[in-house]
Design an enzyme around this catalytic site. Structure first.
Site, PDB file in Angstrom:
ATOM      1  N   LYS A   1      13.865  26.276  31.649  1.00 35.92           N
ATOM      2  CA  LYS A   1      13.255  25.117  30.983  1.00 35.92           C
ATOM      3  C   LYS A   1      12.519  24.291  32.025  1.00 35.92           C
ATOM      4  O   LYS A   1      12.887  24.302  33.204  1.00 35.92           O
ATOM      5  CB  LYS A   1      14.344  24.237  30.344  1.00 35.92           C
ATOM      6  CG  LYS A   1      13.819  23.275  29.302  1.00 35.92           C
ATOM      7  CD  LYS A   1      13.671  23.961  27.948  1.00 35.92           C
ATOM      8  CE  LYS A   1      13.029  23.080  26.923  1.00 35.92           C
ATOM      9  NZ  LYS A   1      13.103  23.693  25.578  1.00 35.92           N
TER      10      LYS A   1
ATOM     11  N   ASP B   1       7.498  22.382  23.901  1.00 35.33           N
ATOM     12  CA  ASP B   1       8.722  21.671  23.505  1.00 35.33           C
ATOM     13  C   ASP B   1       8.240  20.258  23.148  1.00 35.33           C
ATOM     14  O   ASP B   1       7.038  20.067  22.893  1.00 35.33           O
ATOM     15  CB  ASP B   1       9.755  21.651  24.652  1.00 35.33           C
ATOM     16  CG  ASP B   1      11.142  21.199  24.181  1.00 35.33           C
ATOM     17  OD1 ASP B   1      11.844  22.010  23.553  1.00 35.33           O
ATOM     18  OD2 ASP B   1      11.512  20.031  24.399  1.00 35.33           O
TER      19      ASP B   1
HETATM   20  P1  NDP Z   1       7.395  17.349  18.973  1.00 29.70           P
HETATM   21  O1  NDP Z   1       6.986  16.631  20.196  1.00 29.70           O
HETATM   22  O2  NDP Z   1       6.388  18.122  18.205  1.00 29.70           O
HETATM   23  O3  NDP Z   1       8.110  16.372  17.956  1.00 29.70           O
HETATM   24  C1  NDP Z   1       9.235  15.644  18.310  1.00 29.70           C
HETATM   25  C2  NDP Z   1       9.579  14.705  17.170  1.00 29.70           C
HETATM   26  O4  NDP Z   1      10.808  14.067  17.441  1.00 29.70           O
HETATM   27  C3  NDP Z   1       8.555  13.597  17.006  1.00 29.70           C
HETATM   28  O5  NDP Z   1       8.525  13.204  15.669  1.00 29.70           O
HETATM   29  C4  NDP Z   1       9.124  12.506  17.902  1.00 29.70           C
HETATM   30  O6  NDP Z   1       8.680  11.200  17.548  1.00 29.70           O
HETATM   31  C5  NDP Z   1      10.602  12.662  17.655  1.00 29.70           C
HETATM   32  N1  NDP Z   1      11.319  12.258  18.865  1.00 29.70           N
HETATM   33  C6  NDP Z   1      11.219  12.785  20.100  1.00 29.70           C
HETATM   34  N2  NDP Z   1      11.988  12.142  20.973  1.00 29.70           N
HETATM   35  C7  NDP Z   1      12.593  11.199  20.289  1.00 29.70           C
HETATM   36  C8  NDP Z   1      13.521  10.214  20.642  1.00 29.70           C
HETATM   37  N3  NDP Z   1      13.984  10.081  21.905  1.00 29.70           N
HETATM   38  N4  NDP Z   1      13.970   9.382  19.648  1.00 29.70           N
HETATM   39  C9  NDP Z   1      13.514   9.527  18.397  1.00 29.70           C
HETATM   40  N5  NDP Z   1      12.617  10.452  18.003  1.00 29.70           N
HETATM   41  C10 NDP Z   1      12.170  11.266  18.935  1.00 29.70           C
HETATM   42  O7  NDP Z   1       8.591  18.303  19.436  1.00 29.70           O
HETATM   43  P2  NDP Z   1       9.207  19.567  18.693  1.00 29.70           P
HETATM   44  O8  NDP Z   1       9.144  19.388  17.221  1.00 29.70           O
HETATM   45  O9  NDP Z   1       8.616  20.765  19.307  1.00 29.70           O
HETATM   46  O10 NDP Z   1      10.716  19.498  19.183  1.00 29.70           O
HETATM   47  C11 NDP Z   1      11.738  18.845  18.438  1.00 29.70           C
HETATM   48  C12 NDP Z   1      13.100  19.365  18.875  1.00 29.70           C
HETATM   49  O11 NDP Z   1      13.174  20.758  18.627  1.00 29.70           O
HETATM   50  C13 NDP Z   1      13.433  19.199  20.362  1.00 29.70           C
HETATM   51  O12 NDP Z   1      14.823  19.024  20.502  1.00 29.70           O
HETATM   52  C14 NDP Z   1      13.047  20.555  20.946  1.00 29.70           C
HETATM   53  O13 NDP Z   1      13.726  20.821  22.139  1.00 29.70           O
HETATM   54  C15 NDP Z   1      13.508  21.459  19.818  1.00 29.70           C
HETATM   55  N6  NDP Z   1      12.913  22.796  19.769  1.00 29.70           N
HETATM   56  C16 NDP Z   1      11.571  22.984  19.745  1.00 29.70           C
HETATM   57  C17 NDP Z   1      11.044  24.258  19.647  1.00 29.70           C
HETATM   58  C18 NDP Z   1       9.582  24.513  19.533  1.00 29.70           C
HETATM   59  O14 NDP Z   1       9.214  25.674  19.371  1.00 29.70           O
HETATM   60  N7  NDP Z   1       8.728  23.514  19.584  1.00 29.70           N
HETATM   61  C19 NDP Z   1      11.922  25.432  19.621  1.00 29.70           C
HETATM   62  C20 NDP Z   1      13.326  25.124  19.570  1.00 29.70           C
HETATM   63  C21 NDP Z   1      13.784  23.848  19.666  1.00 29.70           C
HETATM   64  P3  NDP Z   1       7.426  10.580  18.319  1.00 29.70           P
HETATM   65  O15 NDP Z   1       6.237  11.318  17.832  1.00 29.70           O
HETATM   66  O16 NDP Z   1       7.430   9.141  17.948  1.00 29.70           O
HETATM   67  O17 NDP Z   1       7.702  10.794  19.767  1.00 29.70           O
HETATM   68  O1  2IT Z   2      13.846  25.058  22.875  1.00 32.38           O
HETATM   69  C1  2IT Z   2      13.141  26.062  22.670  1.00 32.38           C
HETATM   70  O2  2IT Z   2      13.640  27.144  22.339  1.00 32.38           O
HETATM   71  C2  2IT Z   2      11.702  25.931  22.815  1.00 32.38           C
HETATM   72  N1  2IT Z   2      11.204  24.846  23.105  1.00 32.38           N
HETATM   73  C3  2IT Z   2      10.817  27.148  22.674  1.00 32.38           C
HETATM   74  C4  2IT Z   2      10.803  27.938  23.940  1.00 32.38           C
HETATM   75  C5  2IT Z   2       9.835  29.098  23.960  1.00 32.38           C
HETATM   76  O3  2IT Z   2       9.777  29.727  25.021  1.00 32.38           O
HETATM   77  O4  2IT Z   2       9.171  29.382  22.970  1.00 32.38           O
END
Ligand code: NDP
Ligand code: 2IT
Length: 444
Positions: free
Chosen positions: A126, A166
Site C-alpha cells: 500500500k 484508493d
Molecule cells: P473515494 O476517495 O472515491 O471516496 C471516499 C469517500 O469516503 C468520499 O465520499 C469521502 O468524502 C469519504 N471519506 C473519506 N475519508 C473520510 C473521512 N475521514 N471521514 C468521512 N468521510 C470520508 O475513495 P474510495 O471510494 O475508493 O474508497 C473508499 C473506501 O474503500 C476506503 O476505505 C478504501 O480503502 C476502500 N477500498 C477502495 C477500493 C477501490 O478500488 N477504490 C478497493 C477496496 C477498498 P469526501 O469526498 O468528503 O472526502
Molecule cells: O484497498 C484496496 O483493495 C484498493 N484500494 C484496491 C487496490 C488495487 O490494487 O486495486
C-alpha cells in the site's frame, strides 16, 4: 504464553504509535488462534507470525511540488511493500491529509490476506501521501502526481509492485502517475492498475469494488434464504466504492436511501439518484449539498448519521473506523440483517463483536471489498497478454471470484468450528495460502 499472545505483545510494543495497524493486526491474530494452535511449535520456530507482521520494506519520501501561486509545497509519500510470497506487491495509493505510516501499514497488512482471498497471484502492499486533492486545480494535482512518481518509480514495476487507486486516487491521478512513470523509466508496462481504457485499463475496474461488494452481499443473503430484492440499504461514502455499490444494489432491486461524505450525509427516502450523485461527485467534485439542491426528495444533514436510518442491510464504504459501537447498537435496534464492509476496516472491533453477538451477518472488508483488487489483477493479466476483455467477460469473472470468496470464507470458518463467523473465515482462508507459500520459500 501462547505463540499468538507472544507475538501480539511484541507487535503492540514495536508499533505503539500506530493504532490502526495494531487494530488490524489484533483482528487477524485473534482470528488465527485455532490455526496457529494446531501448528504452534512449527510456526514459532519459523517465526511465521513475526515475519508476517513486519513489512518486507517501507519507503518514506519527500514530495515537493509547486502550487498555482508559485509557492512550493512539501508532502510526505509512502510505499509499504508488505509481503510478496504469492505474487508482486499489489495495493492502492491513498491521498488524504490523514495519511501516516500507521495507516499505510494497516492497509498493506489487510491487503496481504485480501489479495490471497481473490485466488489470484498478488502480494500485499500500500502507498499514499498526506496530500489533499480536494480543492486543488488539475495542474496542481498533476504537479503532485509527477513528483510523487518521480520517487516511487524507483521501487515499482509490472512484476515487482503494482499500485492502484484508493481514497483520493482515481482515474485522473493514475493517468498522471502512469505518464510520469513512462517518461522516467521509458517502459510501457502494466505498472499501475485503474488506468484509462485508452491506455491499458480494464473495463469494469471502475465499478469492481462496489459491484463486488454487492455480489458477495447477495451471495451471503441467498445462503441465508433471502436476497437484496425489496430490501432497504444504507450506504456511507459517496466515492468510487459507494457509487457503484449503490448502483448495483439498485439493479438487484434494493432501495438505497443514504450516502455521505466527509462533511455531511443524505437521506433520500425515494432512493438515491445515482446519475445525479455521479454528476455531483465524479464530474463536479462537489459537496453533497449540491445533490440536495437538485433532489427535492432528499434531506441533507451536517456531520455523520447514516447508521441511525432503519435498514435491512448496511454497507460502510467511506473510511476506517466510521461504524462505532453506538452505531452498531442503533443498527441492531433497527433490525439490520447484514453488514458488509466496502471500505477497509470501517467497523471498530467492539462494533464488529456487537453485531456478531447479536446475530447480524457480517463480512469484513478484506473479503467483501476484494473485487477491486481482483479486477486489478485481471487488468494485469490483460496487460500481460496485450489484450482487452469485454465488460461482460470481466464482470462474469468478478462475480465468480466474489462467490468463491464467500464460499471459501464460509467453509474455513466451519472447518474451525466457527460457522457463520466470516471475519475468522476470511482471516484463516487468506492466511493459509500465504503461510504455505512463506514456509515453502524458506527464511526470507
Ligand atoms: P473515494 O476517495 O472515491 O471516496 C471516499 C469517500 O469516503 C468520499 O465520499 C469521502 O468524502 C469519504 N471519506 C473519506 N475519508 C473520510 C473521512 N475521514 N471521514 C468521512 N468521510 C470520508 O475513495 P474510495 O471510494 O475508493 O474508497 C473508499 C473506501 O474503500 C476506503 O476505505 C478504501 O480503502 C476502500 N477500498 C477502495 C477500493 C477501490 O478500488 N477504490 C478497493 C477496496 C477498498 P469526501 O469526498 O468528503 O472526502
Ligand atoms: O484497498 C484496496 O483493495 C484498493 N484500494 C484496491 C487496490 C488495487 O490494487 O486495486
Amino acid at each position: 504464553m501462547s505463540y499468538v499472545d507472544d507475538v501480539l505483545a511484541r507487535v503492540q510494543e514495536k508499533n505503539a504509535s500506530e493504532p490502526e495497524f495494531l487494530q488490524a493486526a489484533e483482528e487477524v491474530l485473534e482470528s488465527l488462534r485455532p490455526v496457529i494452535e494446531a501448528n504452534e511449535e512449527k510456526y514459532r520456530r519459523e517465526a511465521l507470525l513475526e515475519r508476517l507482521c513486519e513489512p518486507d520494506r517501507q519507503f518514506k519520501f519527500r514530495v515537493p511540488w509547486v502550487d498555482d501561486k508559485g509557492q512550493v509545497q512539501v508532502n510526505t509519500g509512502y510505499r509499504v511493500q508488505f509481503n510478496n510470497s504469492i505474487g508482486p506487491y499489489k495495493g492502492g495509493i491513498r491521498l488524504h491529509p490523514s495519511v501516516n505510516i500507521g495507516i499505510i501499514k494497516f492497509l498493506g497488512f489487510e491487503q496481504i490476506f485480501k489479495n490471497s482471498l481473490t485466488g489470484l497471484p498478488i502480494g500485499g502492499g500500500k502507498g499514499g501521501s498526506d496530500f489533499d486533492p480536494k480543492g486543488k486545480s488539475d495542474r496542481e494535482v498533476m504537479a503532485f502526481c509527477q513528483s510523487f512518481m518521480t520517487e516511487l518509480c524507483k521501487y515499482i514495476g509490472a512484476d515487482v509492485d503494482v499500485p492502484a487507486g484508493d481514497i483520493g486516487t482515481g482515474a485522473r491521478e493514475i493517468g498522471y502517475m502512469f505518464g510520469q512513470f513512462k517518461r522516467i523509466r521509458g517502459s510501457y508496462e502494466g505498472v499501475l492498475t485503474g488506468k484509462g481504457l485508452s491506455y491499458g485499463g480494464s473495463l469494469a475496474r471502475t465499478e469492481a469494488t462496489g459491484y463486488g461488494l454487492v455480489y458477495i452481499t447477495e451471495e451471503l443473503l441467498k445462503d441465508h434464504g433471502t436476497d437484496l430484492k425489496g430490501k432497504t440499504v444504507v450506504v456511507s461514502g459517496a466515492g468510487n466504492v459507494a457509487i457503484y455499490a449503490i448502483q448495483k444494489a439498485q439493479q438487484l432491486g434494493a432501495k438505497v436511501v443514504t450516502c455521505s461524505d466527509s462533511t455531511g450525509w443524505i437521506y433520500d427516502p425515494e432512493g438515491i439518484d445515482v446519475d445525479l450523485l455521479k454528476e455531483v461527485k465524479e464530474v463536479k467534485r462537489a459537496r453533497l449539498t449540491e445533490y440536495k439542491a437538485k433532489r427535492p426528495s432528499a434531506e441533507y444533514h451536517e456531520g455523520r448519521g447514516v447508521w441511525q436510518i432503519k435498514c435491512d442491510v448496511a454497507l460502510p464504504c467511506a473510511t476506517q473506523n466510521e461504524l462505532l459501537l453506538d452505531d452498531a447498537k442503533q443498527l441492531v435496534a433497527n433490525g439490520v440483517t447484514a453488514v458488509c464492509e466496502g471500505a477497509n476496516m470501517p467497523t471498530t472491533l467492539d462494533a464488529t463483536k456487537y453485531l456478531q453477538d447479536n446475530g447480524v451477518l457480517f463480512i469484513c472488508g478484506k473479503a467483501s471489498n476484494a473485487g477491486g483488487v481482483a479486477t486489478s489483477a485481471l487488468e494485469m493479466s490483460q496487460n500481460s497478454e496485450r489484450l482487452s476483455w469485454t465488460f461482460e467477460e470481466v464482470d462474469a469473472k468478478l462475480q465468480g471470484i466474489m462467490k468463491n470468496i464467500y464460499h471459501n470464507i464460509s467453509e474455513a470458518a466451519k472447518r474451525y468450528g466457527m460457522e457463520g463467523n466470516y471475519v475468522a473465515g476470511a482471516n484463516i482462508a487468506g492466511f493459509e495460502k500465504v503461510a504455505d507459500a512463506m514456509l515453502a520459500q524458506g527464511i526470507c
